[in-house]
Write a protein that holds these residues in place. Structure first.
Motif, mmCIF file in Angstrom:
data_model
loop_
_atom_site.group_PDB
_atom_site.id
_atom_site.type_symbol
_atom_site.label_atom_id
_atom_site.label_comp_id
_atom_site.label_asym_id
_atom_site.label_seq_id
_atom_site.Cartn_x
_atom_site.Cartn_y
_atom_site.Cartn_z
ATOM 1 N N ASN A 87 33.348 6.901 0.074
ATOM 2 C CA ASN A 87 31.953 6.476 -0.075
ATOM 3 C C ASN A 87 31.059 7.136 0.971
ATOM 4 O OD1 ASN A 87 31.277 4.458 -2.213
ATOM 5 N ND2 ASN A 87 32.975 3.317 -1.329
ATOM 6 N N VAL A 88 31.471 7.051 2.226
ATOM 7 C CA VAL A 88 30.660 7.592 3.326
ATOM 8 C C VAL A 88 30.658 9.114 3.304
ATOM 9 C CG1 VAL A 88 30.426 7.718 5.833
ATOM 10 C CG2 VAL A 88 31.063 5.551 4.759
ATOM 11 N N SER A 89 31.801 9.716 3.026
ATOM 12 C CA SER A 89 31.918 11.187 3.043
ATOM 13 C C SER A 89 30.994 11.834 2.012
ATOM 14 C CB SER A 89 33.363 11.604 2.773
ATOM 15 O OG SER A 89 34.224 11.144 3.795
ATOM 16 N N ILE A 90 30.973 11.277 0.805
ATOM 17 C CA ILE A 90 30.116 11.841 -0.240
ATOM 18 C C ILE A 90 28.646 11.602 0.090
ATOM 19 C CG2 ILE A 90 29.440 11.582 -2.661
ATOM 20 C CD1 ILE A 90 32.377 11.212 -3.339
ATOM 21 N N LYS A 91 28.338 10.432 0.605
ATOM 22 C CA LYS A 91 26.959 10.127 0.968
ATOM 23 C C LYS A 91 26.449 11.082 2.049
ATOM 24 C CE LYS A 91 23.978 6.306 2.476
ATOM 25 N NZ LYS A 91 23.933 4.869 2.874
ATOM 26 N N LYS A 92 27.298 11.398 3.028
ATOM 27 C CA LYS A 92 26.917 12.262 4.141
ATOM 28 C C LYS A 92 27.236 13.733 3.880
ATOM 29 C CE LYS A 92 27.248 8.893 7.924
ATOM 30 N NZ LYS A 92 27.814 8.655 9.274
ATOM 31 N N ASN A 93 27.801 14.029 2.700
ATOM 32 C CA ASN A 93 28.218 15.393 2.367
ATOM 33 C C ASN A 93 29.134 15.952 3.443
ATOM 34 O OD1 ASN A 93 28.332 17.670 0.721
ATOM 35 N ND2 ASN A 93 26.656 18.677 1.810
ATOM 36 N N CYS A 114 39.221 8.038 10.314
ATOM 37 C CA CYS A 114 38.013 7.701 9.549
ATOM 38 C C CYS A 114 36.778 7.692 10.444
ATOM 39 C CB CYS A 114 38.179 6.346 8.863
ATOM 40 S SG CYS A 114 39.409 6.344 7.539
ATOM 41 N N GLU A 115 36.926 7.159 11.644
ATOM 42 C CA GLU A 115 35.799 7.120 12.578
ATOM 43 C C GLU A 115 35.336 8.537 12.934
ATOM 44 O OE1 GLU A 115 34.117 4.572 13.724
ATOM 45 O OE2 GLU A 115 35.326 2.987 12.835
ATOM 46 N N ILE A 116 36.286 9.428 13.130
ATOM 47 C CA ILE A 116 35.941 10.810 13.480
ATOM 48 C C ILE A 116 35.234 11.494 12.314
ATOM 49 C CG2 ILE A 116 36.918 13.086 13.999
ATOM 50 C CD1 ILE A 116 39.111 11.586 15.566
ATOM 51 N N ILE A 117 35.769 11.333 11.094
ATOM 52 C CA ILE A 117 35.153 11.943 9.921
ATOM 53 C C ILE A 117 33.744 11.396 9.705
ATOM 54 C CG2 ILE A 117 35.314 12.196 7.411
ATOM 55 C CD1 ILE A 117 37.322 13.872 9.012
ATOM 56 N N MET A 118 33.553 10.114 9.993
ATOM 57 C CA MET A 118 32.247 9.490 9.809
ATOM 58 C C MET A 118 31.287 9.791 10.960
ATOM 59 S SD MET A 118 33.384 5.746 8.390
ATOM 60 C CE MET A 118 34.477 5.576 6.975
ATOM 61 N N ASN A 119 31.759 10.597 11.938
ATOM 62 C CA ASN A 119 30.923 11.007 13.077
ATOM 63 C C ASN A 119 30.472 9.836 13.936
ATOM 64 O OD1 ASN A 119 30.963 13.825 12.468
ATOM 65 N ND2 ASN A 119 29.451 13.451 10.857
ATOM 66 N N ASN A 120 31.326 8.823 14.037
ATOM 67 C CA ASN A 120 31.022 7.708 14.930
ATOM 68 C C ASN A 120 31.464 8.062 16.342
ATOM 69 O OD1 ASN A 120 30.022 6.233 12.827
ATOM 70 N ND2 ASN A 120 31.853 5.005 12.534
ATOM 71 N N PRO A 121 30.786 7.499 17.360
ATOM 72 C CA PRO A 121 31.079 7.852 18.756
ATOM 73 C C PRO A 121 32.391 7.241 19.235
ATOM 74 C CG PRO A 121 29.450 6.113 18.688
ATOM 75 C CD PRO A 121 29.684 6.529 17.258
ATOM 76 N N ILE A 122 33.489 7.876 18.850
ATOM 77 C CA ILE A 122 34.791 7.379 19.285
ATOM 78 C C ILE A 122 35.645 8.568 19.687
ATOM 79 C CG2 ILE A 122 35.783 7.427 16.969
ATOM 80 C CD1 ILE A 122 37.306 4.862 17.720
ATOM 81 N N SER A 123 36.492 8.402 20.676
ATOM 82 C CA SER A 123 37.276 9.516 21.205
ATOM 83 C C SER A 123 38.665 9.515 20.616
ATOM 84 C CB SER A 123 37.360 9.411 22.730
ATOM 85 O OG SER A 123 38.284 10.353 23.237
ATOM 86 N N ILE A 124 39.189 10.702 20.413
ATOM 87 C CA ILE A 124 40.565 10.824 19.957
ATOM 88 C C ILE A 124 41.524 10.255 20.980
ATOM 89 C CG2 ILE A 124 41.010 13.107 20.940
ATOM 90 C CD1 ILE A 124 42.143 11.906 17.470
#
Length: 329
Positions: free
Chosen positions: A312-318, A19-29
């Protein structure tokens, strides 16, 4: 007991990192330790390796991605040997994952796994009761095979699914706005007893939206007339408000959040404002249920708050390309 808890904790960790990766938050795999792929190879569900793989595609870690892809291919083959060719954690899920890649290795994996599914298809079709769902039934398999045909052009796929599709169409019900059941197809049918299981579910997994997705795909690979079936079913689904449904909840699999995703998908394809409005309606209804959720931090993407928040976040950020993992290509 400790092993069960460790696997649960690891699963939650993987889903949160995805979820963090999809939301483009600064977190590493790398937050998922690299020993995961040896120490947990036989304990994690296929779904969680697929989340890791999709996340690695986003992070461009080609070395680790190759290793994860190998695990997903291996597990897909193993599942076919156990006759588990269904979508959820089955061989079809492995095939669907590789659609998100365009490499020679991915195409080869699709061909290998598709052949495995075809070999087991008749046996799955003959199981009783006949399960007409995406997650664990014939619908998810047929959608996946249609996508495989679109990718590979393998005509053997069409010849093998024709009989099954014909049988599904025989089960279509006459439905009217005042009917007791508003779905066009049953959830299950037992050919030995002629028992039909009908519900008023509307979800990604079962009911009108799931079958609309099936016929939309069939319209692309088998017969264009099935597109009209999809549009007819979709049109009728719009009258199915929450008061008329048997299912409830925020689940992507069997609740309101899955409806959001499917209407958003069809709305983007057909540019139909009614579908997009329906997506907004179900998102609002799903969000209404959030205060009733206990321990939202211990939840999964497919069946918990984590999935609703991601949608929610994915649709908001397309940023909805991960919907591909739900057979929405």
């Amino acid at each position: 007991m400790n092993q069960i808890y460790d696997n649960f904790a690891k699963s939650i960790q993987i889903e949160n990192i995805f979820c963090e990766i999809i939301m483009n938050n600064p977190i590493s795999i790398d937050s998922v330790s690299k020993d995961l792929f040896t120490n947990y190879d036989n304990e994690l569900e296929l779904w969680h390796y697929i989340l890791i793989g999709f996340g690695l595609q986003k992070k461009s870690d080609k070395v680790l991605l190759k290793k994860v892809n190998g695990i997903i291919l291996k597990k897909g083959i193993e599942q076919s040997e156990q006759n588990a060719i269904q979508y959820w954690n089955g061989t079809s899920m492995s095939i669907n994952y590789f659609f998100s890649l365009s490499s020679y290795e991915a195409n080869n994996a699709i061909e290998i796994l598709t052949e495995k599914v075809i070999q087991k298809l008749d046996a799955f079709y003959q199981e009783e009761p006949f399960n007409i769902s995406i997650k664990n039934g014939i619908v998810g398999i047929i959608i996946c095979l249609c996508l495989a045909f679109e990718r590979t052009g393998n005509m053997q796929i069409l010849s093998r699914i024709n009989k099954i599709v014909d049988f599904i169409t025989i089960l279509k019900m006459d439905v009217y706005t005042n009917s007791e059941f508003l779905n066009f197809f049953p959830d299950e049918y037992n050919r030995n007893t002629n028992e039909i299981i009908m519900t008023n579910n509307l979800s990604w997994d079962t009911g009108n939206l799931a079958l609309a997705l099936l016929f939309f795909r069939l319209g692309k690979c088998l017969n264009k007339s099935y597109t009209d079936w999809a549009l007819r079913i979709l049109s009728f689904s719009l009258i199915q408000k929450k008061e008329l449904l048997d299912n409830t909840g925020i689940s992507i699999s069997s609740g309101y959040t899955g409806n959001v995703i499917l209407y958003h998908y069809f709305g983007s394809i057909y540019r139909n404002p009614k579908y997009l409005q329906a997506a907004k309606y179900w998102l609002k209804e799903a969000n209404r249920l959030v205060p009733k959720i206990e321990n939202p931090q211990n939840s999964y993407i497919m069946d918990g708050y984590l999935g609703l928040n991601l949608v929610n976040v994915s649709i908001k950020k397309n940023n909805t390309d991960w919907f591909n993992l739900l057979l929405l290509h």
